[in-house]
Design an enzyme around this catalytic site. Structure first.
Site, short mmCIF file in Angstrom:
data_model
loop_
_atom_site.label_atom_id
_atom_site.label_comp_id
_atom_site.label_asym_id
_atom_site.label_seq_id
_atom_site.Cartn_x
_atom_site.Cartn_y
_atom_site.Cartn_z
N TYR A 90 -4.80 -11.98 -0.72
CA TYR A 90 -4.39 -10.61 -0.44
C TYR A 90 -2.88 -10.52 -0.30
O TYR A 90 -2.18 -11.52 -0.11
CB TYR A 90 -5.07 -10.08 0.84
CG TYR A 90 -4.53 -10.65 2.13
CD1 TYR A 90 -3.48 -10.03 2.80
CD2 TYR A 90 -5.08 -11.80 2.70
CE1 TYR A 90 -2.98 -10.54 3.99
CE2 TYR A 90 -4.60 -12.31 3.89
CZ TYR A 90 -3.55 -11.68 4.53
OH TYR A 90 -3.05 -12.20 5.70
N CYS A 91 -2.38 -9.29 -0.43
CA CYS A 91 -0.95 -9.01 -0.26
C CYS A 91 -0.82 -7.56 0.20
O CYS A 91 -1.81 -6.95 0.61
CB CYS A 91 -0.18 -9.27 -1.55
SG CYS A 91 -0.81 -8.37 -2.98
N THR A 92 0.35 -6.98 0.13
CA THR A 92 0.58 -5.64 0.68
C THR A 92 -0.16 -4.55 -0.09
O THR A 92 -0.91 -3.76 0.48
CB THR A 92 2.08 -5.31 0.72
OG1 THR A 92 2.76 -6.34 1.42
CG2 THR A 92 2.32 -3.97 1.39
#
Length: 347
Positions: free
Chosen positions: A198-200
């Site tokens: 995951y990331c922003t």
């Protein structure tokens, strides 16, 4: 030829935005898609979005588009219609900011880059479109419970530090291009396990999931739309919140509050704090976490030296700054960095 950029000073543009009572909405989006002439597309996009009063930061490359923008709320539908008029962006997912007043941007900047996410990959057989499986918020919550699941945060340290998913692993490197091979090395021996990335907003973890598959991992997933979309889905569907703390964002806000937990510490006194600031001394501009007490004590500077420099007349400050080599302190991306007391180590 028309000049397709802003002619008004950045300071004046910011003040105009702050003085305006027009409601605005912060929106982020990305799309991996082959763009044959990024410069021509950039100029076309600039004209179209300027006409809608859009501010923000957009990167365009042969591999696609990456954007975070502020749109007049009354123009959001027109903004969507404009984007969707491009066939390859039709029905594109748009992430609406979580904790936002719409004033994070005051100018529109669209830049042409080699890649929308610098990855250091030069393997011609790598296909960014062969990605892992998307996970909606409810699907993430379910899969994250499994003992056979490993959760990997593909953001930088200063982002992870203030907020992350429960039990997520940090990849402690300075750049995304370093994170990719490091994540592969860290996960060796877990090729059959569920790997959630995951990331922003989804753009980094989507490419990362493709890279993991390219390197032999079988069950790779990534959070659809990243943290922003996950948090919005949790609110809409009344799901259990698995993200704790703050979501760091790259605009003037420097963070969106997701939960009330404060999991980071002030970099000057060590008290619980998760408010990022840039050192008020423009000759430093260090990004760091500062509590309210230290903000007052240090005048939003990172050190006594910067307070002293900030007090100098402008011409003397320019002399001090002249020839100074800026380092990774401005946006440091790893756990190993210069402390605010001048020593080196983990913060």
């Amino acid at each position: 030829m028309a000049v397709l950029h802003n002619r008004v000073s950045n300071k004046e543009l910011k003040q105009r935005m702050l003085d305006s009572n027009e409601p605005r909405t912060t929106i982020s989006f990305y799309k991996y898609h082959r763009i044959e002439d990024p410069q021509a597309f950039r100029d076309e996009l600039w004209k179209g979005l300027t006409g809608l009063g859009v501010f923000g930061r957009i990167y365009v490359a042969n591999e696609g588009i990456n954007a975070q923008v502020s749109v007049p709320t009354g123009n959001v539908d027109a903004f969507k219609a404009y984007l969707y008029s491009y066939e390859w962006m039709n029905a594109l997912r748009l992430n609406i900011a979580v904790d936002d007043d719409g004033k994070g941007f005051w100018v529109l900047k669209i830049k042409v880059r080699d890649k929308i996410v610098a990855d250091g990959i030069d393997d011609p057989t790598f296909d960014v479109n062969k990605t892992g499986k998307y996970l909606k918020a409810n699907e993430y919550n379910e899969l994250a419970k499994s003992d056979d699941t490993i959760i990997i945060d593909m953001r930088n340290h200063y982002e992870y530090e203030v907020g992350h998913f429960k039990n997520a692993i940090e990849v402690p490197s300075d750049t995304f291009r370093e994170q990719l091979p490091m994540a592969v090395d860290m996960m060796k021996g877990n090729e059959e396990k569920n790997i959630i990335m995951y990331c922003t907003g989804g753009i980094r973890c989507e490419k990362a999931s493709a890279y993991m598959l390219h390197n032999g991992f079988k069950n790779v997933y990534h959070v659809e739309g990243g943290i922003i979309n996950y948090v919005n889905q949790v609110k809409t569907e009344a799901l259990e919140q698995e993200f704790i703390g703050k979501n760091f964002v790259f605009d003037d806000r420097l963070g969106e509050r997701v939960t009330e937990e404060i999991i980071a510490q002030c970099h000057q006194c060590g008290k619980p704090a998760d408010t990022h600031v840039n050192c008020a001394n423009d000759g430093c501009h260090l990004l760091f976490i500062q509590c309210a007490e230290c903000e007052e004590k240090y005048q939003q500077c990172c050190s006594k030296e910067c307070i002293e420099e900030l007090a100098l007349p402008e011409e003397e400050r320019k002399e001090v700054r002249r020839g100074r080599k800026m380092d990774q302190n401005v946006f440091n991306k790893s756990r190993s960095r210069k402390r605010l007391d001048g020593t080196i180590g983990e913060v």
